[in-house]
Design a protein around this motif. Structure first.
Motif, PDB file in Angstrom:
ATOM      1  N   MET A 139     -25.642  -8.725   6.290  1.00  0.00           N
ATOM      2  CA  MET A 139     -24.559  -7.715   5.743  1.00  0.00           C
ATOM      3  C   MET A 139     -23.831  -6.835   6.582  1.00  0.00           C
ATOM      4  O   MET A 139     -24.050  -5.253   6.447  1.00  0.00           O
ATOM      5  N   SER A 140     -22.515  -6.429   8.154  1.00  0.00           N
ATOM      6  CA  SER A 140     -22.550  -5.526   8.375  1.00  0.00           C
ATOM      7  C   SER A 140     -21.920  -4.741   7.595  1.00  0.00           C
ATOM      8  O   SER A 140     -21.128  -5.215   6.113  1.00  0.00           O
ATOM      9  N   THR A 141     -21.253  -3.977   8.281  1.00  0.00           N
ATOM     10  CA  THR A 141     -20.721  -2.327   6.971  1.00  0.00           C
ATOM     11  C   THR A 141     -19.475  -3.489   7.197  1.00  0.00           C
ATOM     12  O   THR A 141     -18.246  -2.462   6.514  1.00  0.00           O
ATOM     13  N   GLN A 166     -14.532  -4.732   3.994  1.00  0.00           N
ATOM     14  CA  GLN A 166     -13.639  -5.130   3.891  1.00  0.00           C
ATOM     15  C   GLN A 166     -13.564  -6.384   2.560  1.00  0.00           C
ATOM     16  O   GLN A 166     -12.389  -6.315   2.388  1.00  0.00           O
ATOM     17  N   GLU A 167     -14.485  -6.318   2.218  1.00  0.00           N
ATOM     18  CA  GLU A 167     -15.309  -7.124   0.968  1.00  0.00           C
ATOM     19  C   GLU A 167     -14.274  -6.242   0.071  1.00  0.00           C
ATOM     20  O   GLU A 167     -13.481  -6.227  -1.434  1.00  0.00           O
ATOM     21  N   ALA A 168     -14.896  -5.052  -0.169  1.00  0.00           N
ATOM     22  CA  ALA A 168     -14.780  -3.750  -1.159  1.00  0.00           C
ATOM     23  C   ALA A 168     -13.005  -3.607  -1.020  1.00  0.00           C
ATOM     24  O   ALA A 168     -12.790  -3.812  -2.249  1.00  0.00           O
ATOM     25  N   ILE A 225     -10.580  -4.064  -4.369  1.00  0.00           N
ATOM     26  CA  ILE A 225      -9.431  -3.576  -4.933  1.00  0.00           C
ATOM     27  C   ILE A 225      -8.484  -3.979  -4.849  1.00  0.00           C
ATOM     28  O   ILE A 225      -7.487  -3.129  -6.085  1.00  0.00           O
ATOM     29  N   HIS A 226      -7.661  -4.471  -3.562  1.00  0.00           N
ATOM     30  CA  HIS A 226      -6.551  -5.320  -3.242  1.00  0.00           C
ATOM     31  C   HIS A 226      -6.180  -6.130  -4.756  1.00  0.00           C
ATOM     32  O   HIS A 226      -5.063  -6.478  -5.464  1.00  0.00           O
ATOM     33  N   ALA A 227      -7.355  -6.694  -5.019  1.00  0.00           N
ATOM     34  CA  ALA A 227      -6.984  -7.903  -6.167  1.00  0.00           C
ATOM     35  C   ALA A 227      -7.035  -7.440  -7.196  1.00  0.00           C
ATOM     36  O   ALA A 227      -6.139  -7.946  -8.859  1.00  0.00           O
ATOM     37  N   SER A 228      -7.915  -6.018  -7.955  1.00  0.00           N
ATOM     38  CA  SER A 228      -7.823  -5.401  -8.828  1.00  0.00           C
ATOM     39  C   SER A 228      -6.121  -4.514  -8.512  1.00  0.00           C
ATOM     40  O   SER A 228      -5.749  -5.593 -10.007  1.00  0.00           O
TER      41      SER A 228
END
Length: 147
Positions: free
Chosen positions: A1-3, A8-10, A14-17
């Motif tokens: 997986m690319s950085t 983007q997943e992180a 954060i937005h979901a939290s």
């Protein structure tokens, strides 16, 4: 997986939290009233002179209970003095608390009148209830905006 993908997943997590917290953070009216009672007690406490320190003891206990209540409900306690737009709400609120408390002290010590402290405490109760609700609204908006 690319950085970039990981970043983007992180960010998505954060937005979901934040969105989840924004949904659960609104508290029941009793929580606003509990905060207001503490603030009103502080303003009215000079009426208990010369036992003002004894009058403040239940307020400290109330503060501890509110922190525990929030931690049970949310899993954490959110400090009202946190950075962000909520700090503006607190900046508007603190001079009101200070002015009402100073007036309460004045009436008790300079005029030997207790009843104005009780009236000022009642005023503080109304103001603190309103400010608590405003603070919450601003905090939820911050969460939803991702600030």
């Amino acid at each position: 997986m690319s950085t970039i993908t990981e970043a983007q997943e992180a960010l998505a997590q954060i937005h979901a939290s934040r969105a989840q917290l924004a949904r659960i953070v609104p508290c029941p009216p009793s929580r606003h009233l509990a905060f207001a009672a503490l603030e009103a007690g502080i303003v009215a406490s000079p009426a208990a002179a010369p036992y003002q320190l004894l009058a403040l003891a239940p307020l400290l206990l109330g503060l501890v209970l509110i922190v525990r209540w929030d931690r049970r409900r949310l899993g954490m306690f959110i400090n009202g003095y946190r950075r962000g737009r909520t700090r503006r709400v607190i900046a508007a609120f603190l001079p009101i608390v200070a002015a009402l408390y100073a007036a309460s002290v004045y009436f008790v010590l300079a005029r030997q009148m207790v009843w104005p402290s009780l009236v000022l405490g009642a005023i503080m109760f109304a103001v603190a209830t309103w400010m608590s609700m405003v603070w919450q609204r601003v905090f939820v908006r911050e969460l939803e905006a991702g600030l």
